[in-house]
Design an enzyme around this catalytic site. Structure first.
Site, short mmCIF file in Angstrom:
data_model
loop_
_atom_site.label_atom_id
_atom_site.label_comp_id
_atom_site.label_asym_id
_atom_site.label_seq_id
_atom_site.Cartn_x
_atom_site.Cartn_y
_atom_site.Cartn_z
N ASP A 215 -0.32 138.89 -61.55
CA ASP A 215 -0.30 138.40 -60.17
C ASP A 215 0.83 137.38 -59.99
O ASP A 215 1.01 136.50 -60.83
CB ASP A 215 -1.65 137.73 -59.87
CG ASP A 215 -1.78 137.36 -58.41
OD1 ASP A 215 -1.68 138.27 -57.58
OD2 ASP A 215 -1.98 136.16 -58.11
N GLU A 273 3.72 142.03 -60.58
CA GLU A 273 3.85 141.90 -59.13
C GLU A 273 4.91 140.84 -58.91
O GLU A 273 4.65 139.65 -59.05
CB GLU A 273 2.54 141.45 -58.49
CG GLU A 273 2.66 141.40 -56.98
CD GLU A 273 1.91 140.26 -56.29
OE1 GLU A 273 1.62 140.39 -55.11
OE2 GLU A 273 1.63 139.23 -56.94
#
Ligand code: NOJ
Ligand code: CA
Length: 555
Positions: A215, A273
């Site tokens: 993330d 990401e």
């Protein structure tokens, strides 16, 4: 390049070519909304386990599971209070272990989400920091304020969800949170932070997970001194450099992580990401001693236009090829409006600036029939490309964004933090419809009285997996055929060779097969020697109708 280097590059490429993750189809499980096993209206591990056969039938190689850790759920689990335990609303650690085993038995790899940029404000480290325990604040980013009494935030950074990126605590200091106030940013210069995350990776690798989706992989390192950002946009910047994003210091962290992963057999992989401003910047995350893959978000930022799609595909492939990594294609995820709805309106001429800007497109009525035709065509384009493809749950059912959720059910912190101006991401997170004629459409077990945590639209009766499984022309049937046919036609088919095509059409060959995508308004004739192997519009033979992709072979 020196001759010796070239040999190493080739060996490296050959070693990678045999890896499953180079060509994988990965299904994203938004666990809260996938399937509810215990009847409380919230998706969970038991529900996911019960639906593993559905995923096996879809033919996916792996699942990425959004955060399942213990969390107060201020940002749907991206606020982690304990990285080594499962949130009780999702199940137990034992259930997670059983899920990993069972998925492996079905040939499905398991990739959880790791959230290293921040913790929950309920994490023991942050609680200690608030108590003022000695040294505890050093693990986060605490600073004195500006202004005569320190009443102004330490700099001008803005949270991705809206409002300032700083919150003041009782004794007057401020802490940084690039997202919600309940998600304090960690200080990655602190050795405890580095050590802790490498141990967390080992904890889960030891339990058999096959990798991690990282993330906000571009956010961990900040420019020293935390200078003002000026007018640069706060969120996921795509153009100007920002002192909070994509700093060179982040790469040393991933070199450490790769060293941890490299000690495991079978191999463990990472997917980043990373919203960065160019494919060259993205490629830096994919150097051979860093991460394996990184999402290509330009593909989902592109309007449904052949010229734009061709440009983003070519750029993404070139960026990945430069470091010997596979490109990674994403049409949708839990942060962006669903593909059907993005394509259901007039298409802009430019790439959309950020995933949040897109929410503001919703000013003209949506033509979902057109959106669905284009989304089917986009799926076949995605699955014909070299590299890995990610399918966000519900895309295989052709679900649209639920744009009319009542405001009082919204859970995304964006809604509150934007001062109720941005509805946020709940519309793509509505629980899946599995069966039956009324809500909860099989999302929760029969007989349970709890409502799904977000209400499902009444017309999803015709979109359930059960209805679609019985319909040869459904979205689900198309996805099932496409994933299977992809193995035969495209999996080891080599690079994209662009072919000349009329305006509005994208055409390329890979090996013996060709992919034709018509984003224009007119039918396009196919050469007579080509046979359609799969079409996104049912019943197509000698031509490509508007908003259609066909996979064709000679003969
Ligand atoms: C990106 C995640 O995909 C998103 O859902 C989350 O809100 C932010 N990172 C913060 O963790
Ligand atoms: Ca549940």
């Amino acid at each position: 390049m020196a001759a010796g280097m070239e040999t190493i590059e080739h060996e490296h490429a050959a070693a990678r070519a045999s890896s499953w993750w180079q060509t994988a189809v990965v299904y994203q499980v938004y666990i809260r909304s996938f399937a509810d096993g215990n009847g409380d209206g919230i998706g969970d591990i038991a529900g996911l386990r019960s639906r593993l056969p559905y995923l096996a039938e879809l033919g996916v190689d792996a699942i990425w599971i959004n955060p399942w850790y213990r969390s107060p759920m201020a940002d749907a689990g991206y606020d982690v209070a304990d990285f080594r335990d499962i949130d009780p609303s999702y199940g137990t650690l034992g259930e997670a272990e059983a899920l990993i085993e069972e998925a492996h038995r079905l040939g499905i790899k398991v990739i959880p989400d790791i959230v290293p940029n921040h913790t929950s404000d309920q994490h023991p480290w942050f609680r200690a920091a608030l108590r003022g325990a000695r040294g505890a604040r050093d693990r986060y980013v605490f600073r004195p304020g500006r202004g005569p009494n320190g009443e102004l935030p330490p700099n001008d950074w803005v949270s991705c969800f809206g409002g300032p990126a700083w919150t003041r605590v009782a004794d007057g200091q401020w802490y940084l949170h690039l997202f919600a106030p309940a998600q304090p940013d960690l200080n990655w210069e602190h050795p405890d932070v580095r050590r802790e995350f490498e141990q967390v990776l080992r904890f889960w690798f030891d339990r058999g997970v096959d990798g991690f989706r990282i993330d906000v992989a571009h956010g961990l390192a900040k420019t020293p001194g935390l200078p003002d950002a000026g007018t640069r946009i706060p969120g996921s910047q795509h153009t100007d450099p920002h002192p909070a994003w994509d700093q060179d210091a982040v790469h040393a962290i991933y070199r450490g992580w790769r060293a941890v992963a490299n000690r495991y057999v079978p191999e463990r992989i990472f997917i980043a990401e990373a919203w960065v401003r160019s494919n060259e910047r993205l490629a830096r995350y994919l150097r051979r001693d860093e991460l394996h893959t990184a999402f290509q978000f330009d593909f989902l930022r592109s309007p449904w236009r052949a010229d734009s799609l061709r440009t983003v595909i070519a750029d993404a492939m070139a960026g990945a090829a430069a470091v010997g990594a596979p490109p990674t294609w994403v049409l949708s995820n839990h942060d962006v409006p669903r593909t059907v709805t993005r394509y259901a309106r007039s298409q802009p001429s430019h790439l959309v600036e950020s995933e949040w800007e897109r929410a503001r497109w919703a000013t003209e009525p949506a033509d979902h029939d057109t959106g669905r035709r284009r989304a089917r065509a986009a799926a076949l384009l995605q699955l014909a490309l070299p590299g890995t493809a990610y399918i966000y749950q519900g895309e295989e059912l052709g679900l649209e964004e639920v744009e009319d959720l009542p405001h009082d059910v919204r859970q995304d912190p964006t809604w509150v933090q934007s001062g109720f101006t941005d509805v946020g991401r709940d519309g793509c997170r509505v629980p899946l419809p599995w069966s039956d004629c009324s809500a909860p459409y099989g999302f929760s077990p029969g007989g349970s009285s709890a409502s799904p945590w977000l209400p499902q639209p009444p017309h999803w009766e015709s979109h359930t997996a059960e209805v679609q499984a019985a319909d040869p022309n459904s979205f689900l049937t198309l996805y099932r055929s496409a994933v299977r046919t992809r193995r035969r036609l495209w999996e080891n088919a080599g690079p994209v060779e662009w072919m000349s095509a009329p305006a509005g059409v994208l055409a390329f060959a890979r090996g013996g097969a060709q992919c034709w995508v018509n984003t224009g308004a007119d039918n396009v004739e196919l050469p007579a020697n080509l046979t359609v192997a799969l079409s996104s519009t049912p019943g197509v033979t000698g031509c490509v109708p508007p908003d259609t992709t066909v996979w064709v072979v000679e003969g």
